[in-house]
Enzyme design. Sequence first.
Site, mmCIF file in Angstrom:
data_model
loop_
_atom_site.group_PDB
_atom_site.id
_atom_site.type_symbol
_atom_site.label_atom_id
_atom_site.label_comp_id
_atom_site.label_asym_id
_atom_site.label_seq_id
_atom_site.Cartn_x
_atom_site.Cartn_y
_atom_site.Cartn_z
ATOM 1 N N TYR A 60 0.826 -1.217 0.000
ATOM 2 C CA TYR A 60 0.000 0.000 0.000
ATOM 3 C C TYR A 60 0.860 1.267 0.000
ATOM 4 O O TYR A 60 0.666 2.167 -0.819
ATOM 5 C CB TYR A 60 -0.924 -0.026 1.218
ATOM 6 C CG TYR A 60 -1.771 1.215 1.354
ATOM 7 C CD1 TYR A 60 -2.942 1.363 0.614
ATOM 8 C CD2 TYR A 60 -1.393 2.248 2.209
ATOM 9 C CE1 TYR A 60 -3.715 2.517 0.736
ATOM 10 C CE2 TYR A 60 -2.163 3.388 2.331
ATOM 11 C CZ TYR A 60 -3.324 3.524 1.594
ATOM 12 O OH TYR A 60 -4.075 4.663 1.711
ATOM 13 N N GLN A 61 1.831 1.333 0.934
ATOM 14 C CA GLN A 61 2.616 2.577 1.067
ATOM 15 C C GLN A 61 3.393 2.856 -0.216
ATOM 16 O O GLN A 61 3.449 3.998 -0.683
ATOM 17 C CB GLN A 61 3.608 2.522 2.240
ATOM 18 C CG GLN A 61 3.137 1.823 3.505
ATOM 19 C CD GLN A 61 1.962 2.468 4.180
ATOM 20 O OE1 GLN A 61 1.655 3.636 3.925
ATOM 21 N NE2 GLN A 61 1.274 1.724 5.015
ATOM 22 N N ASP A 85 0.369 7.524 10.169
ATOM 23 C CA ASP A 85 1.289 6.456 10.596
ATOM 24 C C ASP A 85 2.695 6.673 10.043
ATOM 25 O O ASP A 85 3.650 6.054 10.509
ATOM 26 C CB ASP A 85 0.740 5.072 10.203
ATOM 27 C CG ASP A 85 0.350 4.988 8.739
ATOM 28 O OD1 ASP A 85 1.043 5.583 7.893
ATOM 29 O OD2 ASP A 85 -0.659 4.323 8.427
ATOM 30 N N ASP A 105 -2.496 15.723 8.896
ATOM 31 C CA ASP A 105 -3.396 14.716 9.484
ATOM 32 C C ASP A 105 -4.271 15.411 10.527
ATOM 33 O O ASP A 105 -3.812 16.299 11.242
ATOM 34 C CB ASP A 105 -2.598 13.578 10.130
ATOM 35 C CG ASP A 105 -3.461 12.342 10.363
ATOM 36 O OD1 ASP A 105 -3.251 11.327 9.678
ATOM 37 O OD2 ASP A 105 -4.373 12.397 11.232
ATOM 38 N N ASP A 136 -7.901 19.323 9.603
ATOM 39 C CA ASP A 136 -8.727 18.583 8.647
ATOM 40 C C ASP A 136 -8.161 18.875 7.242
ATOM 41 O O ASP A 136 -8.066 20.043 6.839
ATOM 42 C CB ASP A 136 -10.174 19.073 8.771
ATOM 43 C CG ASP A 136 -11.108 18.387 7.786
ATOM 44 O OD1 ASP A 136 -10.636 17.778 6.803
ATOM 45 O OD2 ASP A 136 -12.330 18.475 8.001
ATOM 46 N N GLY A 137 -7.805 17.828 6.529
ATOM 47 C CA GLY A 137 -7.194 18.006 5.214
ATOM 48 C C GLY A 137 -8.073 18.787 4.251
ATOM 49 O O GLY A 137 -7.565 19.504 3.379
ATOM 50 N N ASP A 154 -4.036 9.782 1.897
ATOM 51 C CA ASP A 154 -3.936 8.472 2.564
ATOM 52 C C ASP A 154 -4.882 8.506 3.759
ATOM 53 O O ASP A 154 -4.468 8.650 4.902
ATOM 54 C CB ASP A 154 -2.488 8.236 3.008
ATOM 55 C CG ASP A 154 -2.335 6.947 3.801
ATOM 56 O OD1 ASP A 154 -3.207 6.071 3.695
ATOM 57 O OD2 ASP A 154 -1.342 6.821 4.535
ATOM 58 N N ASP A 157 -11.526 5.469 5.950
ATOM 59 C CA ASP A 157 -12.714 5.289 5.099
ATOM 60 C C ASP A 157 -13.699 6.444 5.296
ATOM 61 O O ASP A 157 -13.590 7.195 6.268
ATOM 62 C CB ASP A 157 -13.377 3.946 5.438
ATOM 63 C CG ASP A 157 -12.409 2.793 5.194
ATOM 64 O OD1 ASP A 157 -11.508 2.954 4.361
ATOM 65 O OD2 ASP A 157 -12.550 1.745 5.854
ATOM 66 N N TYR A 222 -6.454 -5.799 3.792
ATOM 67 C CA TYR A 222 -7.592 -4.899 3.596
ATOM 68 C C TYR A 222 -8.784 -5.756 3.151
ATOM 69 O O TYR A 222 -8.592 -6.755 2.450
ATOM 70 C CB TYR A 222 -7.288 -3.814 2.563
ATOM 71 C CG TYR A 222 -6.366 -2.710 3.070
ATOM 72 C CD1 TYR A 222 -6.323 -2.383 4.424
ATOM 73 C CD2 TYR A 222 -5.557 -2.008 2.202
ATOM 74 C CE1 TYR A 222 -5.483 -1.372 4.889
ATOM 75 C CE2 TYR A 222 -4.710 -0.996 2.661
ATOM 76 C CZ TYR A 222 -4.683 -0.693 4.011
ATOM 77 O OH TYR A 222 -3.855 0.300 4.479
HETATM 78 N N1 SAM Z 1 -3.721 3.181 4.820
HETATM 79 C C1 SAM Z 1 -4.826 3.388 5.649
HETATM 80 C C2 SAM Z 1 -6.085 2.782 5.148
HETATM 81 O O1 SAM Z 1 -6.575 3.184 4.094
HETATM 82 O O2 SAM Z 1 -6.580 1.884 5.795
HETATM 83 C C3 SAM Z 1 -4.920 4.811 6.049
HETATM 84 C C4 SAM Z 1 -3.843 5.030 7.067
HETATM 85 S S1 SAM Z 1 -3.613 6.568 7.774
HETATM 86 C C5 SAM Z 1 -3.312 6.056 9.444
HETATM 87 C C6 SAM Z 1 -5.205 7.366 7.839
HETATM 88 C C7 SAM Z 1 -5.111 8.710 8.517
HETATM 89 O O3 SAM Z 1 -6.100 9.574 7.977
HETATM 90 C C8 SAM Z 1 -5.343 8.695 10.029
HETATM 91 O O4 SAM Z 1 -4.153 9.042 10.695
HETATM 92 C C9 SAM Z 1 -6.454 9.734 10.251
HETATM 93 O O5 SAM Z 1 -6.272 10.511 11.411
HETATM 94 C C10 SAM Z 1 -6.333 10.550 8.968
HETATM 95 N N2 SAM Z 1 -7.534 11.342 8.632
HETATM 96 C C11 SAM Z 1 -8.829 10.934 8.657
HETATM 97 N N3 SAM Z 1 -9.636 11.946 8.278
HETATM 98 C C12 SAM Z 1 -8.833 13.011 7.999
HETATM 99 C C13 SAM Z 1 -9.089 14.340 7.573
HETATM 100 N N4 SAM Z 1 -10.333 14.788 7.332
HETATM 101 N N5 SAM Z 1 -8.026 15.159 7.372
HETATM 102 C C14 SAM Z 1 -6.757 14.729 7.596
HETATM 103 N N6 SAM Z 1 -6.471 13.472 8.016
HETATM 104 C C15 SAM Z 1 -7.495 12.617 8.211
#
Ligand code: SAM
Length: 279
Positions: A60-61, A85, A105, A136-137, A154, A157, A222
């Site tokens: 994935y990464q 992460d 993040d 918030d992105g 990244d 859901d 996944y």
């Molecule tokens: N690879 C993973 C997956 O798809 O299962 C995603 C991993 S990464 C840890 C996901 C990150 O998205 C989390 O750290 C979460 O805090 C961040 N995240 C969720 N909503 C977000 C938002 N609105 N803005 C920025 N970051 C967000």
Amino acid sequence: MSEWVTEAANGYGQTIEITRKIYEKQSKYQKIEIFDTVKLGRMLMLDGIIQFTDSDEFAYQEMMAHLPYYAHGNPERILVIGGGDGGVLRELAKHPEPQVLDLCDIDEEVIKAAKTYLPEMACGFDDPRVNIHIADGSAFIKEKEGYYDLVIVDSTDPGGPGAPLFGAEFYASLKKALRPGGVVGTQAESPWLLPEVVKNLIDAARSNFRYVDYAAISVPTYPTGMIGCCTASDTKNVAVPAAEPDDDIARKLRYYNRRVHEAAFAKPQFVAGMLGFES
Ligand code: SAM
């Protein structure tokens, strides 16, 4: 006695045998849990959903980082939205050329937990080019105009804090944030499990970008064993890499190469039909 942890969502589940839980915290946004597993190494869950296991996270990464990276060819300014992460940053930091590696993040607790318990992922944060923004992105990107060459989303859901990262308004902001020639790569779910989500985000991308495509990534832990990456650009057919790894970088990769890049965009008939691509 053995102990098992189950991810259950969207009518689908998978159960992993663990040796111990090493961390748990309810942050403002989500429940963060880290486990050591019997077969799959360390595992991060957010709100009960597997984010990665050591055994297959490289797939994935690497694809989320290098597929849009090589589609662009020579990005100088890169933003990762989500990715707390550190895994996607770790991959991007393998490239000496970019000058800016920003990460935004929403949840600083994920980053803190990664730095403490997930050193093989969080090593990406050590790169001096990295700037971390906690926001918030979808709000962060709205303030940017003509700045980034590459934006990688990244995210978790669409059910939780990731919800604003899946709509047409967000894709319009991504487009505005790019410099000419810019490329976007976004976590785009599985067409087996969430066909409506995949279709809606491809439509959201299409309503803003000239070239939109969907790449499949094989990730056993996944749900359904795969996840997609939606790629978008106004100037580039992202299915064709503009550059490829040199020997030094190729030695550091376990999944991505030029042939995998091109092949990831080949779609089974039902995916092409569902998403409106030529088969
Ligand atoms: N690879 C993973 C997956 O798809 O299962 C995603 C991993 S990464 C840890 C996901 C990150 O998205 C989390 O750290 C979460 O805090 C961040 N995240 C969720 N909503 C977000 C938002 N609105 N803005 C920025 N970051 C967000």
